[in-house]
Design a protein around this motif. Structure first.
Motif, PDB file in Angstrom:
ATOM      1  N   VAL A 104       0.844  -1.200   0.000  1.00 46.20           N
ATOM      2  CA  VAL A 104       0.000   0.000   0.000  1.00 46.20           C
ATOM      3  C   VAL A 104       0.878   1.248   0.000  1.00 46.20           C
ATOM      4  CG1 VAL A 104      -1.611   1.355   1.404  1.00 46.20           C
ATOM      5  CG2 VAL A 104      -2.009  -1.094   1.069  1.00 46.20           C
ATOM      6  N   GLY A 105       1.920   1.252   0.831  1.00 41.65           N
ATOM      7  CA  GLY A 105       2.828   2.391   0.877  1.00 41.65           C
ATOM      8  C   GLY A 105       3.513   2.638  -0.456  1.00 41.65           C
ATOM      9  N   GLU A 106       3.950   1.565  -1.093  1.00 44.26           N
ATOM     10  CA  GLU A 106       4.598   1.709  -2.399  1.00 44.26           C
ATOM     11  C   GLU A 106       3.617   2.235  -3.445  1.00 44.26           C
ATOM     12  OE1 GLU A 106       7.004  -0.861  -5.764  1.00 44.26           O
ATOM     13  OE2 GLU A 106       6.699  -1.768  -3.788  1.00 44.26           O
ATOM     14  N   ALA A 107       2.393   1.717  -3.420  1.00 39.24           N
ATOM     15  CA  ALA A 107       1.378   2.174  -4.379  1.00 39.24           C
ATOM     16  C   ALA A 107       1.057   3.657  -4.176  1.00 39.24           C
ATOM     17  CB  ALA A 107       0.106   1.333  -4.240  1.00 39.24           C
ATOM     18  N   LEU A 108       0.909   4.071  -2.935  1.00 40.69           N
ATOM     19  CA  LEU A 108       0.614   5.477  -2.660  1.00 40.69           C
ATOM     20  C   LEU A 108       1.782   6.392  -3.047  1.00 40.69           C
ATOM     21  CD1 LEU A 108      -1.321   5.193   0.724  1.00 40.69           C
ATOM     22  CD2 LEU A 108      -2.249   5.573  -1.582  1.00 40.69           C
ATOM     23  N   GLY A 165      -7.858   3.713 -11.260  1.00 46.79           N
ATOM     24  CA  GLY A 165      -8.134   2.325 -11.648  1.00 46.79           C
ATOM     25  C   GLY A 165      -7.070   1.373 -11.138  1.00 46.79           C
ATOM     26  N   GLY A 166      -5.810   1.786 -11.248  1.00 44.21           N
ATOM     27  CA  GLY A 166      -4.717   0.964 -10.738  1.00 44.21           C
ATOM     28  C   GLY A 166      -4.806   0.765  -9.237  1.00 44.21           C
ATOM     29  N   LEU A 167      -5.143   1.835  -8.521  1.00 43.21           N
ATOM     30  CA  LEU A 167      -5.316   1.719  -7.065  1.00 43.21           C
ATOM     31  C   LEU A 167      -6.479   0.797  -6.715  1.00 43.21           C
ATOM     32  CD1 LEU A 167      -4.702   5.262  -5.523  1.00 43.21           C
ATOM     33  CD2 LEU A 167      -3.345   3.193  -5.222  1.00 43.21           C
ATOM     34  N   ALA A 168      -7.560   0.887  -7.487  1.00 41.30           N
ATOM     35  CA  ALA A 168      -8.719   0.023  -7.230  1.00 41.30           C
ATOM     36  C   ALA A 168      -8.356  -1.449  -7.421  1.00 41.30           C
ATOM     37  CB  ALA A 168      -9.881   0.421  -8.138  1.00 41.30           C
ATOM     38  N   VAL A 174      -8.353  -4.321  -4.461  1.00 43.66           N
ATOM     39  CA  VAL A 174      -9.080  -5.599  -4.518  1.00 43.66           C
ATOM     40  C   VAL A 174      -8.123  -6.765  -4.280  1.00 43.66           C
ATOM     41  CG1 VAL A 174     -10.328  -7.150  -6.073  1.00 43.66           C
ATOM     42  CG2 VAL A 174     -10.956  -4.732  -5.967  1.00 43.66           C
ATOM     43  N   ILE A 175      -6.958  -6.714  -4.906  1.00 45.01           N
ATOM     44  CA  ILE A 175      -5.971  -7.787  -4.717  1.00 45.01           C
ATOM     45  C   ILE A 175      -5.519  -7.846  -3.262  1.00 45.01           C
ATOM     46  CG2 ILE A 175      -3.609  -8.524  -5.283  1.00 45.01           C
ATOM     47  CD1 ILE A 175      -4.177  -7.404  -8.149  1.00 45.01           C
ATOM     48  N   TYR A 176      -5.230  -6.691  -2.673  1.00 47.92           N
ATOM     49  CA  TYR A 176      -4.772  -6.673  -1.283  1.00 47.92           C
ATOM     50  C   TYR A 176      -5.853  -7.186  -0.333  1.00 47.92           C
ATOM     51  CZ  TYR A 176      -0.800  -3.834  -2.886  1.00 47.92           C
ATOM     52  OH  TYR A 176       0.320  -3.373  -3.524  1.00 47.92           O
ATOM     53  N   ALA A 202      -7.978 -11.585   3.029  1.00 46.95           N
ATOM     54  CA  ALA A 202      -9.019 -12.589   3.318  1.00 46.95           C
ATOM     55  C   ALA A 202      -8.427 -13.994   3.328  1.00 46.95           C
ATOM     56  CB  ALA A 202     -10.143 -12.485   2.294  1.00 46.95           C
ATOM     57  N   VAL A 203      -7.561 -14.294   2.376  1.00 37.27           N
ATOM     58  CA  VAL A 203      -6.920 -15.618   2.331  1.00 37.27           C
ATOM     59  C   VAL A 203      -6.003 -15.784   3.540  1.00 37.27           C
ATOM     60  CG1 VAL A 203      -5.344 -17.105   1.009  1.00 37.27           C
ATOM     61  CG2 VAL A 203      -7.129 -15.820  -0.180  1.00 37.27           C
ATOM     62  N   ALA A 204      -5.288 -14.742   3.921  1.00 38.25           N
ATOM     63  CA  ALA A 204      -4.415 -14.818   5.094  1.00 38.25           C
ATOM     64  C   ALA A 204      -5.226 -15.062   6.373  1.00 38.25           C
ATOM     65  CB  ALA A 204      -3.588 -13.537   5.220  1.00 38.25           C
TER      66      ALA A 204
END
Length: 168
Positions: free
Chosen positions: A40-44, A63-66, A70-72, A77-79
């Motif tokens: 998240v930090g890298e994306a921001l 769009g890229g952030l969205a 979703v992936i994060y 959820a899987v974690a």
């Protein structure tokens, strides 16, 4: 909503597993959360850098952030399922985060390092955003390198086996 038709966790997992997962599973979960936060930090940082430029495409950045969001959330959820003893979650995290994710994080810096004529070339035109990206990416990689082995610690393996027995 436990014990109803809308229960999130299967009844055998709630009833027979220890209240808390072993320390190794907690360490793995913490590592995965730290990796997500670094992502998240890298994306921001990336978005802030692009928005500071003259030709920022806000729609594309949003769009890229969205997509990343979703992936994060899916990884989180899987974690969470992994902490409840889901073996499939451990496998998905191992392949998705431990293999594909690590390769995607390492390939760009490795290519830059290999293409540099001298080590000093790597530090030419170094910016604050590049330093922040490097810090976030290093934290991300280290967190994954802690989380994945922790999921296969002997105590974690026993926990996942017990969960598999209790759900069958």
């Amino acid at each position: 909503m436990t014990g109803t038709a809308f229960s999130v966790w299967p009844a055998p997992l709630r009833a027979e597993l220890p209240v808390r997962p072993p320390r190794a599973v907690s360490v793995a979960f913490t590592g995965l959360v730290v990796a997500l936060l670094c992502g998240v930090g890298e994306a921001l940082t990336y978005v802030a850098t692009k928005l500071d430029g003259p030709n920022a495409d806000v729609g594309s950045l949003a769009g890229g952030l969205a997509v990343r969001g979703v992936i994060y959330l899916a990884v989180l959820a899987v974690a969470i399922r992994m902490t409840h003893g889901a073996r499939w979650a451990r496998i998905v995290l191992t392949i998705g985060i431990g293999v594909v994710g690590l390769i995607s994080l390492i390939i760009e810096p490795a290519a830059a390092t290999l293409s540099a004529k001298e080590i000093g070339d790597l530090f030419d035109n170094l910016s604050l955003s590049a330093v922040l990206t490097g810090i976030f990416r290093t934290g991300h990689v280290l967190a994954v390198l802690i989380a994945i082995p922790a999921m296969y610690h002997p105590a974690a393996r026993r926990y996942f086996r017990a969960a598999a027995r209790s759900s069958s």
